[in-house]
Design an enzyme around this catalytic site. Sequence first.
Site, PDB file in Angstrom:
ATOM      1  N   HIS A  68       0.829  -1.205   0.000  1.00  0.00           N
ATOM      2  CA  HIS A  68       0.000   0.000   0.000  1.00  0.00           C
ATOM      3  C   HIS A  68       0.869   1.264   0.000  1.00  0.00           C
ATOM      4  CE1 HIS A  68      -2.170   3.105   2.505  1.00  0.00           C
ATOM      5  NE2 HIS A  68      -3.019   2.958   1.519  1.00  0.00           N
ATOM      6  N   GLU A  71       1.964   1.952  -3.411  1.00  0.00           N
ATOM      7  CA  GLU A  71       0.840   2.531  -4.167  1.00  0.00           C
ATOM      8  C   GLU A  71       0.797   4.059  -3.973  1.00  0.00           C
ATOM      9  OE1 GLU A  71      -3.109   3.990  -3.211  1.00  0.00           O
ATOM     10  OE2 GLU A  71      -3.341   1.848  -2.738  1.00  0.00           O
ATOM     11  N   HIS A  72       0.982   4.507  -2.724  1.00  0.00           N
ATOM     12  CA  HIS A  72       1.008   5.963  -2.475  1.00  0.00           C
ATOM     13  C   HIS A  72       2.196   6.622  -3.191  1.00  0.00           C
ATOM     14  CE1 HIS A  72      -1.789   7.052   1.028  1.00  0.00           C
ATOM     15  NE2 HIS A  72      -2.164   5.855   0.608  1.00  0.00           N
TER      16      HIS A  72
END
Lengths: 452, 437
Positions: A68, A71-72
């Site tokens: 995650h 992803e950022h």
Amino acid sequence: MLRPVTLALGLTLLPVLALAAGEAEEFFLDNGMQVVVIEDNRVPVVTHMVWYRVGAADEPPGQSGIAHFVEHLMFKATDDMASGEFSRVVGANGGSDNAFTSWDYTGYFQRIASDRLGLMMQMEADRMRDLVFDPVEVATERSVILEERAQRTDSSAGGLFNEQMRAALFLNHPYGIPIIGWRHEMETLGIDEARAFYDRWYHPDNAILIVAGDVSAEEVRALAEEHYGPIPASGALPDRARPQEPPHIADRRLDFADERVANPYVSIQMLAPVREPGDQAEAAALVYLAEILGGSGQTSIFARRLQVEEQRSLYASAFYDSTSVDPSSFGLVNVPVPGVSLEEAEADLWRMIDGFLQDGIDPDQFARIQFRIEAGEIYEEDNAQGLARAYGVDLTTGLSLADVESWTETLSAVTPEDVMDAARRLFDDPSTVTGYLMRPDMPQASAMEVSQ
Amino acid sequence: MIARIAAALLGVVLALPAQATIDIQEVTSPGGIDAWLVQDPSIPFVALEFWFVGGAALDPAEARGATYLMTGLLEEGAGDMDAQAFAEAVEGLAASFSFDSGRDSVTISARMLTQNRDEAADLLRAALVEPVFDQTAIDRVRGQVLSIIEGNARDPNDIASSTFSAMAYGDHPYGAPQEGSADSVAALTRDDIVAAHRAALTRGRVAVGAAGDITAEDLGLLIDRILGDLPQDAPPRPGPVALDLAGGVTVVDFPSPQSVAFFGHAGIERDDPDFFAAFVLNQVLGGSGFRSRLMTEVREERGLTYGIGSFLSLADLSPAMLGQFSSSNDLVAEAIEVVRAQWADLAANGITQDELDAAKRYMTGEYPLRFDGNGTIAGILAAMQSDDMPVDYITNRNTYVEAVTLDDVARVAARLLQPEALHFVVVGQPQGLSPGN
């Protein structure tokens, strides 16, 4: 009927039963990138998505949250674009963009006027391999994901409870680790971990391009070959073999008390099979089972018996997550009315299951569910973006386009006997995790003026 | 690559779709009810949207929550059907109805297959015109509402917004949550529910949007079939109310590692000549889907939050300029200072040419993307009519955005943004928020 509580169960709800298998076309680029096109010419808009076959369940031990986090960071600088420029260009072209991470996949998408598709591919192809990791950006963004965890999980009793339930359900599989990450591990994530994860998984042969909207497959092919085609294949993709579950031989129980709990409830979860390539029948039967037990807020067995007739539940439901790489979960939840204890609420659920196994399925209820599944195909056509997303989930969890397109047919072919057989297999001496979300007494919130 | 992107960008601006190309038919039913229709036979179903203007703000002071509970009861038995029979009938047609209430309206969204549209319409008619409101259902749904109220009382987001509303609006209906209080809901009688139904659902104050597989003629008949037996005359609505709240910070103690901040002050009316300038201003300040000032300064530059936004609330009776974010308890004071500083900067200096250009490109480009399905189109059509907007608004809306100048934005920023009037309700256990903040 008003749904009294928001339950953070962490399972994919079943918003629509059926994935309408529209006219999708599929092809592969020479570098192995899979491409799926779903044409819808009603408005001059496209949804452009790139999905990577990697998610939180593929993280190295001790680095929870890294999928995650990457992803950022994908919205930061590349060798050609400044930090934040990706979204700025999308916005300047009147589009919107975002991304999401699950245990099994990571996806990036833009919605934009269809004549902007080439520009989106150009930028998406750029960040597939050319992301730049800047130490200051990484440190600031780590703070952002910690705030995200604080907002979504730490500030929510239901969010924390759900995290604990999954951790208890999965003894060995990383599905038991939260996607956002455990806080103490998130705090240690840095530039080296992010770069290693990115270099391991972000390659065209691990990606699926899905374009839905006002564009033909031939146009997509030409643009995809221009923008994604030149990126070399990894050639050495890691295997997605995750640690698997041992047999579950013991029931587990957990109690979680939090003063922010408004409506105490009981949740029961157990492992369940999922759609497998070429073999979706068992999962299709379980979709019906969840619908029959707890789908409709009025006519499911739980709703009719526990909410309406006996008035012992505020809300009772069943959940099944049919689509994931590895076996997932089937869950039951019961929010009792005040005065009914959680022990009684738990017993009520099992009493309903036992009654169902004895009495079987109401043929009228079965027919209604079957008709709604078939009608779902009609309604799904109205939502090209939703269709694109459903294809992405299915394809990144190991299903083929043929599996996707035969899913509605498989659902239509389910018989009441199939459902009863699947129910017996599921409920025949299952090892379950049973959780109580409770509250200690809490003083009334009080307002205090501190300024002016 | 950067040069190619810039080139593409440059070429693009002119080529952007300047307007949404949808063809709206104005329909008047034989019974005299107006509707807007976008006909599209490509998928065999129709989406219908009914907005009954008035909403929970019509609740009498002694019956707060009546409209909300009434709306929840519409699908709990109608005509000769009990809740169970009604739900089975709807499911058996694969139709879907959703009933929602808000401060300013009760809204109904429906989807009906072409193959059984008339049967589905009869069910919806029964729910709207002949709801049973039997005591058993009232008590069961009342229990659900009470649990929702209990949940809201322990939800920091809800505590923040409802505290703000109570402080800003006092005894006006806007000051109370639409669900009512535990006490007011416990005291609601069947008569209160019947009265709320009579007040809220009238032909005289309904806006109808439709999209999908239906002709204008059939739509007229269908609307009369569904709504024709509702009463015509609607009761008066409460008057407008000023957002009456001094600047400052109110802390509500709540056990959480993170604080929720809800903030705002008075807003601007939709028919104000500077409305579109304010619309653009808000996009730059904290608009969604966009790299706004607030997202850049609070999240991207400082990592103080996961998300922050501001919005122009166009509540019918009191427009407001509002915003919200969450920050860890040790960061929220700093985040509030950054918000105030941005507010002050825009009030004093307006926005830059680059910001104006970027906001216009985003807003004009994003608008046509909204019309992407029968359900969303029907909703937009009903909402526009409930706001008394002209049918050519969709065609002209981007022209209005394009016409906004830097001077317009500076003028409206100086008038609208009042940093000293900003009031923050902070729910959590914030550190460093002390008098003088």
